[in-house]
Design a protein around this motif. Structure first.
Motif, short mmCIF file in Angstrom:
data_model
loop_
_atom_site.label_atom_id
_atom_site.label_comp_id
_atom_site.label_asym_id
_atom_site.label_seq_id
_atom_site.Cartn_x
_atom_site.Cartn_y
_atom_site.Cartn_z
N UNK A 32 41.74 -1.11 9.63
CA UNK A 32 41.22 -2.25 10.08
C UNK A 32 41.58 -3.77 9.85
N UNK A 33 42.01 -4.47 10.46
CA UNK A 33 42.94 -5.78 10.65
C UNK A 33 42.13 -6.58 9.78
N UNK A 34 41.70 -6.40 8.72
CA UNK A 34 40.41 -6.75 8.07
C UNK A 34 40.95 -6.50 6.55
N UNK A 35 41.50 -5.33 6.31
CA UNK A 35 42.08 -5.12 4.88
C UNK A 35 43.61 -4.85 4.71
N UNK A 36 44.12 -4.59 4.31
CA UNK A 36 45.51 -4.86 3.51
C UNK A 36 45.94 -2.60 3.15
N UNK A 37 46.38 -2.36 4.20
CA UNK A 37 47.04 -0.77 4.09
C UNK A 37 46.57 -0.70 2.75
N UNK A 38 47.27 -1.16 1.84
CA UNK A 38 48.09 -0.67 0.76
C UNK A 38 46.39 -0.71 -0.13
N UNK A 39 45.26 -0.73 0.37
CA UNK A 39 43.91 -0.79 -0.71
C UNK A 39 43.86 -0.14 0.14
N UNK A 40 43.81 0.58 1.00
CA UNK A 40 42.66 1.95 1.67
C UNK A 40 44.11 3.05 0.96
N UNK A 41 45.31 2.96 0.81
CA UNK A 41 45.97 4.10 0.63
C UNK A 41 45.18 3.94 -1.17
N UNK A 42 45.31 2.95 -2.42
CA UNK A 42 45.28 3.12 -3.49
C UNK A 42 43.67 3.38 -3.33
N UNK A 43 42.70 3.16 -2.22
CA UNK A 43 41.76 3.91 -2.76
C UNK A 43 41.27 5.40 -2.13
N UNK A 44 42.43 6.03 -1.50
CA UNK A 44 43.41 7.57 -1.73
C UNK A 44 43.29 8.23 -2.50
N UNK A 45 44.15 7.42 -3.29
CA UNK A 45 44.60 7.69 -4.78
C UNK A 45 43.60 8.57 -5.26
N UNK A 46 43.13 7.19 -5.43
CA UNK A 46 41.73 7.36 -6.54
C UNK A 46 41.28 8.62 -6.59
N UNK A 47 40.47 8.93 -5.04
CA UNK A 47 40.03 9.74 -4.27
C UNK A 47 40.81 11.49 -4.72
N UNK A 48 42.25 11.01 -4.62
CA UNK A 48 42.67 12.58 -4.58
C UNK A 48 42.59 12.35 -6.55
N UNK A 49 42.74 11.49 -7.56
CA UNK A 49 42.97 12.20 -8.91
C UNK A 49 41.46 12.48 -8.82
N UNK A 50 40.57 12.00 -8.40
CA UNK A 50 38.95 12.10 -8.86
C UNK A 50 39.17 14.25 -8.02
N UNK A 51 39.86 14.62 -6.96
CA UNK A 51 39.52 16.17 -6.30
C UNK A 51 39.22 15.83 -5.21
N UNK A 53 51.95 2.65 9.73
CA UNK A 53 52.67 4.04 8.63
C UNK A 53 53.22 3.96 7.47
N UNK A 54 54.40 2.17 7.61
CA UNK A 54 55.72 2.88 6.99
C UNK A 54 55.02 2.33 5.16
N UNK A 55 54.56 0.55 5.38
CA UNK A 55 53.50 0.46 4.45
C UNK A 55 52.94 1.29 3.48
N UNK A 56 52.03 2.84 4.11
CA UNK A 56 51.21 3.39 3.91
C UNK A 56 51.51 4.84 3.76
N UNK A 57 52.28 5.11 3.88
CA UNK A 57 53.51 6.10 3.30
C UNK A 57 53.90 5.77 1.73
N UNK A 58 54.50 4.26 1.79
CA UNK A 58 55.55 4.37 0.44
C UNK A 58 54.25 4.06 -0.78
N UNK A 59 52.90 4.05 -0.38
CA UNK A 59 52.46 3.85 -1.53
C UNK A 59 52.29 5.20 -1.57
N UNK A 60 50.87 5.77 -0.68
CA UNK A 60 51.17 7.26 -1.11
C UNK A 60 50.99 8.21 0.68
#
Length: 344
Positions: free
Chosen positions: A136-155, A170-177
């Motif tokens: 999504x060219x309007x959403x920083x990939x770090x925000x997406x990755x942080x959301x995924x991290x929350x979903x991982x924590x929730x199982x 890819x590099x930026x996303x991988x660095x977050x999660x």
């Protein structure tokens, strides 16, 4: 060589172990190549794939929308713990109605609602591999990755990946999660990932999943300039299938036919085997609605190349220039996108 009894090889996508050939569900709702026989048949096809050793199934909320996930969820009922389910979010689809609202949407709240809908349709409590379908060219990939991290924590999510991303995303996303997989179109017709994405996956230890590994049927040897597609089939819209480009692309089909005779295999099996031979962490996910094609694809596991054969085949492939873009221009604009920076 048309079919194998069962798939036995397992490959790694990051820390995720999957069958060496997966099954895509994109065509199962019947809105890509034209109508399918019945939903019941598609559910049975999924179950047959499980019985034949396929453990990796790929879907998306956009396929249908929603219908492919429902088919997959019903197909793996009772054997859920024996398979790996991958699905995708990212298009702007109403999570309740399935209405396509246009464009992309990877806002965090939308991702969470999308995942809850996926879990219901797939009849499961977790998604093994969740992809962002397009960046999504309007959403920083770090925000997406942080959301995924929350979903991982929730199982709710176990692993994540990106589809058709730009390399810096890819590099930026991988660095977050850490990413388990990148999913891109990759076939003997379209080899773009070899330039940047495959080397990046090797560097970062990320698996690679090939969508459209048979180039929408082109490398099966069943499409030629005289092919007439049924109403509802999208393939006439592909530039490489145009009346101007198709004849110029037929040398690739002849190459596959020749190698099929040489190896006692079908053109589709040669095509999939070549992809699998590129790296041990590459997994093709051909979509199909036909049992015969499923068994043919599974039979690819029996097709191997010596180092000399692989060099010979690749050299011959290098000499062939495919005419025409891989997708319509409007779709291509969504590939290789870099996510915007996170505001400081």
């Amino acid at each position: 060589m048309t079919a194998s009894t069962t798939l036995t090889e397992r490959r790694r996508l990051g820390r995720l172990k999957v069958s060496g050939i997966g099954l895509g569900t994109q065509t199962m709702p019947g809105n890509l190549y034209g109508p399918v026989t019945s939903r019941k048949d598609m559910v049975a096809l999924v179950r047959t794939a499980v019985d034949q050793g396929v453990t990796f199934f790929d879907s998306a909320e956009a396929y249908g929308p929603f219908e492919a996930e429902r088919i997959l969820g019903e197909g793996v009922r009772g054997v859920r713990d024996d398979v790996v389910i991958a699905t995708k979010f990212g298009w702007n689809i109403d999570p309740d109605t399935g209405q396509q609202l246009g464009g992309l949407n990877s806002q965090p709240d939308h991702i969470r609602r999308a995942v809850d809908g996926m879990l219901r349709r797939l009849r499961t409590d977790r998604i093994d591999l969740l992809y962002q379908h397009r960046v999504d060219p309007t959403v920083p990939i770090e925000d997406v990755a942080d959301t995924i991290k929350d979903l991982v924590r929730a199982g709710k999510v176990l692993h994540w990946g990106l589809s058709e991303p730009g390399p810096q995303t890819v590099r930026r996303a991988h660095a977050v999660h850490p990413l388990a997989a990148i999913q891109n179109e990759y076939s003997m017709v379209w080899r773009g990932p070899e330039e940047q994405i495959l080397p990046l996956c090797r560097e970062l230890g990320i698996g690679f999943v090939c969508w459209a590994p048979l180039a929408y049927g082109f490398t099966t040897g069943t499409i030629n300039p005289y092919t007439r597609f049924v109403p509802g089939d999208f393939r006439p819209a592909l530039p490489r299938n145009s009346a101007e480009n198709m004849p110029a692309n037929m040398p690739l089909v002849q190459l596959l036919l020749d190698w099929g005779v040489r190896k006692g295999a079908t053109p589709a099996q040669i095509s999939l085997a070549w992809l699998r031979a590129q790296q041990p962490w590459i997994v093709p996910i051909p979509s199909t609605t036909r049992l015969s094609h499923l068994l043919e694809n599974i039979g690819t596991e029996e097709v191997t190349f010596s180092s000399e054969e692989l060099r010979e085949l690749t050299t011959a492939l290098d000499a062939i220039t495919i005419q025409g873009a891989r997708l319509p221009a409007g779709v291509l604009r969504l590939s290789g996108v870099e996510a915007p920076p996170r505001p400081r």
